[in-house]
Scaffold this motif. Sequence first.
Motif, mmCIF file in Angstrom:
data_model
loop_
_atom_site.group_PDB
_atom_site.id
_atom_site.type_symbol
_atom_site.label_atom_id
_atom_site.label_comp_id
_atom_site.label_asym_id
_atom_site.label_seq_id
_atom_site.Cartn_x
_atom_site.Cartn_y
_atom_site.Cartn_z
ATOM 1 N N LYS A 134 19.544 -44.090 -11.111
ATOM 2 C CA LYS A 134 19.461 -45.328 -10.314
ATOM 3 C C LYS A 134 20.179 -46.404 -11.117
ATOM 4 O O LYS A 134 19.548 -47.284 -11.712
ATOM 5 C CB LYS A 134 17.995 -45.735 -10.150
ATOM 6 N N GLU A 136 21.916 -49.115 -10.711
ATOM 7 C CA GLU A 136 21.784 -50.571 -10.542
ATOM 8 C C GLU A 136 20.469 -51.134 -11.082
ATOM 9 O O GLU A 136 20.320 -52.347 -11.197
ATOM 10 C CB GLU A 136 21.977 -50.974 -9.065
ATOM 11 N N ARG A 137 19.534 -50.261 -11.433
ATOM 12 C CA ARG A 137 18.250 -50.713 -11.972
ATOM 13 C C ARG A 137 18.223 -50.756 -13.508
ATOM 14 O O ARG A 137 17.232 -51.163 -14.115
ATOM 15 C CB ARG A 137 17.144 -49.759 -11.511
ATOM 16 N N PRO A 152 20.940 -44.975 -4.758
ATOM 17 C CA PRO A 152 20.597 -46.395 -4.567
ATOM 18 C C PRO A 152 19.182 -46.697 -5.047
ATOM 19 O O PRO A 152 18.404 -45.789 -5.335
ATOM 20 C CB PRO A 152 20.708 -46.581 -3.049
ATOM 21 N N ASP A 153 18.863 -47.978 -5.107
ATOM 22 C CA ASP A 153 17.556 -48.421 -5.577
ATOM 23 C C ASP A 153 16.497 -48.229 -4.487
ATOM 24 O O ASP A 153 16.094 -49.175 -3.813
ATOM 25 C CB ASP A 153 17.655 -49.894 -6.005
#
Length: 185
Positions: A134, A136-137, A152-153
């Motif tokens: 993940k 983007e986290r 994706p988140d």
Amino acid sequence: MQDYHEFLDETLIDAPTLQARIAELGAEISRVYQGQDLHLVCILRGGVLFLTDLMRQISVPHTIDFMAISSYGAGARQSSGQVRLTMDLKDDIHNRNVVLVEDIIDSGHTIASVMELLATRKPASLRICTLLDKAERRETKVPIDFCGFVIPDKFVFGYGLDLDEYYRNLPFIGTVNVEKFQPPE
Ligand code: IMP
Ligand code: MG
């Protein structure tokens, strides 16, 4: 516990797609460790299904070991950044080529603490193989050497990943409709 169909939002990665990518990862790892000793370290419990499928796709001789950790003072869905070793490895990793096998890297804190801990034992090399990323986290920099899928988140379950310890057995990765999922009392 509910039937997962009641809260499955979507099948993010179906079983054939998972298996095809794991075959590629196994081939890649086999190329990198050709002619070398390889030791796979699975982080319990989420990484178990991934490990057992991945090792069947690795053609170089290798050994496996397991460790378990739990994060301190955080809700089940949030990583605190600090981990406690609840079950240590059976074997010494000194001078060995270690690949950590993880289900998912989210903030990155869990794997970063595991890397820090294992590095003190002076393996010959230490690399990360995660099924899911993940990206983007991420809150801390983590060098991922082998990655199955960047996702994706969204909160996911199945194929080793749990919702309150259930549903790890499902052969695919699904996303949760949080309005419809009822956590046990
Ligand atoms: P991190 O320390 O934030 O990278 O968290 C990693 C750990 O959180 C993983 O090993 C999982 O146990 C758990 N986790 C993070 N995201 C999910 C998810 O979407 N589903 C299930 N478990 C998750
Ligand atoms: Mg995990």
